[in-house]
Design an enzyme around this catalytic site. Structure first.
Site, PDB file in Angstrom:
ATOM      1  N   PHE A  16       0.802  -1.225   0.000  1.00 15.43           N
ATOM      2  CA  PHE A  16       0.000   0.000   0.000  1.00 15.43           C
ATOM      3  C   PHE A  16       0.835   1.275   0.000  1.00 15.43           C
ATOM      4  O   PHE A  16       0.295   2.361  -0.168  1.00 15.43           O
ATOM      5  CB  PHE A  16      -0.934   0.002   1.223  1.00 15.43           C
ATOM      6  CG  PHE A  16      -1.788  -1.232   1.301  1.00 15.43           C
ATOM      7  CD1 PHE A  16      -2.911  -1.354   0.490  1.00 15.43           C
ATOM      8  CD2 PHE A  16      -1.453  -2.282   2.147  1.00 15.43           C
ATOM      9  CE1 PHE A  16      -3.696  -2.492   0.545  1.00 15.43           C
ATOM     10  CE2 PHE A  16      -2.231  -3.431   2.204  1.00 15.43           C
ATOM     11  CZ  PHE A  16      -3.357  -3.545   1.406  1.00 15.43           C
ATOM     12  N   GLY A  45       5.007  -3.239  11.050  1.00 16.53           N
ATOM     13  CA  GLY A  45       4.049  -3.386   9.949  1.00 16.53           C
ATOM     14  C   GLY A  45       4.791  -3.649   8.657  1.00 16.53           C
ATOM     15  O   GLY A  45       5.353  -2.737   8.060  1.00 16.53           O
ATOM     16  N   SER A  51       7.695  -1.836   1.998  1.00 14.44           N
ATOM     17  CA  SER A  51       8.502  -0.856   2.739  1.00 14.44           C
ATOM     18  C   SER A  51       9.794  -1.497   3.227  1.00 14.44           C
ATOM     19  O   SER A  51      10.830  -0.832   3.354  1.00 14.44           O
ATOM     20  CB  SER A  51       7.710  -0.299   3.925  1.00 14.44           C
ATOM     21  OG  SER A  51       7.319  -1.347   4.794  1.00 14.44           O
ATOM     22  N   GLY A  74      -2.379  -9.511   9.235  1.00  8.48           N
ATOM     23  CA  GLY A  74      -3.134  -8.366   8.717  1.00  8.48           C
ATOM     24  C   GLY A  74      -3.741  -7.540   9.836  1.00  8.48           C
ATOM     25  O   GLY A  74      -4.008  -8.047  10.927  1.00  8.48           O
ATOM     26  N   ASP A 140       4.163   1.746  10.897  1.00  4.47           N
ATOM     27  CA  ASP A 140       3.133   1.546   9.868  1.00  4.47           C
ATOM     28  C   ASP A 140       2.355   0.271  10.190  1.00  4.47           C
ATOM     29  O   ASP A 140       2.068  -0.537   9.330  1.00  4.47           O
ATOM     30  CB  ASP A 140       3.791   1.454   8.479  1.00  4.47           C
ATOM     31  CG  ASP A 140       2.775   1.501   7.349  1.00  4.47           C
ATOM     32  OD1 ASP A 140       1.666   2.039   7.564  1.00  4.47           O
ATOM     33  OD2 ASP A 140       3.095   1.005   6.256  1.00  4.47           O
ATOM     34  N   HIS A 143      -3.804   0.668  12.610  1.00  7.49           N
ATOM     35  CA  HIS A 143      -4.191   2.070  12.759  1.00  7.49           C
ATOM     36  C   HIS A 143      -5.311   2.275  13.766  1.00  7.49           C
ATOM     37  O   HIS A 143      -5.827   3.375  13.901  1.00  7.49           O
ATOM     38  CB  HIS A 143      -4.604   2.649  11.400  1.00  7.49           C
ATOM     39  CG  HIS A 143      -3.472   2.640  10.405  1.00  7.49           C
ATOM     40  ND1 HIS A 143      -2.162   2.527  10.789  1.00  7.49           N
ATOM     41  CD2 HIS A 143      -3.463   2.725   9.056  1.00  7.49           C
ATOM     42  CE1 HIS A 143      -1.398   2.543   9.712  1.00  7.49           C
ATOM     43  NE2 HIS A 143      -2.162   2.653   8.647  1.00  7.49           N
ATOM     44  N   HIS A 168       3.625   6.472   9.018  1.00  7.05           N
ATOM     45  CA  HIS A 168       2.823   6.424   7.790  1.00  7.05           C
ATOM     46  C   HIS A 168       1.342   6.638   8.093  1.00  7.05           C
ATOM     47  O   HIS A 168       0.884   6.410   9.203  1.00  7.05           O
ATOM     48  CB  HIS A 168       3.024   5.090   7.059  1.00  7.05           C
ATOM     49  CG  HIS A 168       2.527   5.147   5.649  1.00  7.05           C
ATOM     50  ND1 HIS A 168       1.674   4.218   5.093  1.00  7.05           N
ATOM     51  CD2 HIS A 168       2.746   6.086   4.691  1.00  7.05           C
ATOM     52  CE1 HIS A 168       1.420   4.571   3.846  1.00  7.05           C
ATOM     53  NE2 HIS A 168       2.046   5.693   3.572  1.00  7.05           N
TER      54      HIS A 168
END
Ligand code: MG
Length: 215
Positions: A16, A45, A51, A74, A140, A143, A168
């Site tokens: 993403f 993450g 990344s 996930g 990251d 969230h 992020h």
């Protein structure tokens, strides 16, 4: 692969992180690596390793290592029925997302197995048992309110003065995305971090010396 080839490869890995933000991560990693060669970096993450390769390319350049932490099942928005669900990543054995095999393949294909070290488990547990000072930290992970703050409180204290904190999915406007990454970014600014760069939803901050008190 040389640095440029690795960065091109990173852009082809599923994930993403937009390419301009990945390139910024690589560039800031390189800069930090020149300041502090042989450093210890960590990302929270990893998903399929996009990344990981952007940062890993820069880590390799400076003889640094990158710990790449994820439980690989996930986050909330990647579960069935949610916006970022990807059905081919479900492990038929237990019906859960499992990105670890894909992440592992990415790191092997990138030739970064001696630079990138995978940590598999819950972030808060690993953070509580991790004692290495970090020169660079990329947040990251999940969230959600609880997990984002747990990552902030669990990992940011490991950063050395002068160390870089990248976050992020920082969205100043709530219509663009969830609050927690923005809130932890604001907390870091209030705790002695100074903003270095902003690209898309990526923010790069530097920890000022001496070590600050976290908000
Ligand atoms: Mg993200």
């Amino acid at each position: 692969m040389n640095f440029e080839e690795l960065v091109d490869f990173a852009a082809s890995v599923r994930g993403f992180l937009p390419v301009p933000e990945g390139l910024a991560l690589s560039a800031h990693g390189r800069r930090r690596g020149r300041e502090r060669p042989g450093g210890t970096w960590l990302e929270v993450g990893a998903w399929c390793g996009r990344s990981t390769v952007f940062l890993g390319a820069a880590a390799r350049d400076s003889g640094s290592v990158l710990y790449s932490l994820d439980h690989h099942h996930g986050s909330e928005e990647q579960q069935a029925g949610w916006e970022h669900f990807e059905a081919d990543l479900v492990d038929g054995a237990d019906g859960r997302i499992n990105t670890l095999p894909t992440w592992q393949r990415t790191v092997a294909d990138a030739g970064l197995e001696s630079v990138v070290l995978g940590l598999v488990g819950p972030s808060a547990v690993v953070a509580a048992h991790f004692s290495q000072p970090l020169d660079l930290l990329f947040l990251d992970g999940g969230h959600g309110e609880e997990v984002a703050w747990a990552d902030y409180h669990g990992w940011v204290p490991h950063l050395v003065p002068g160390g870089l904190l990248a976050i992020h999915d920082v969205f100043p406007d709530p219509r663009d995305g969830g609050r927690p990454p923005y809130d932890i970014y604001r907390a870091a600014l209030g705790a002695g971090f100074v903003e270095d760069d902003a690209v898309g939803s990526l923010r790069v901050l530097r920890r000022s010396a001496p070590a600050a008190v976290l908000g």
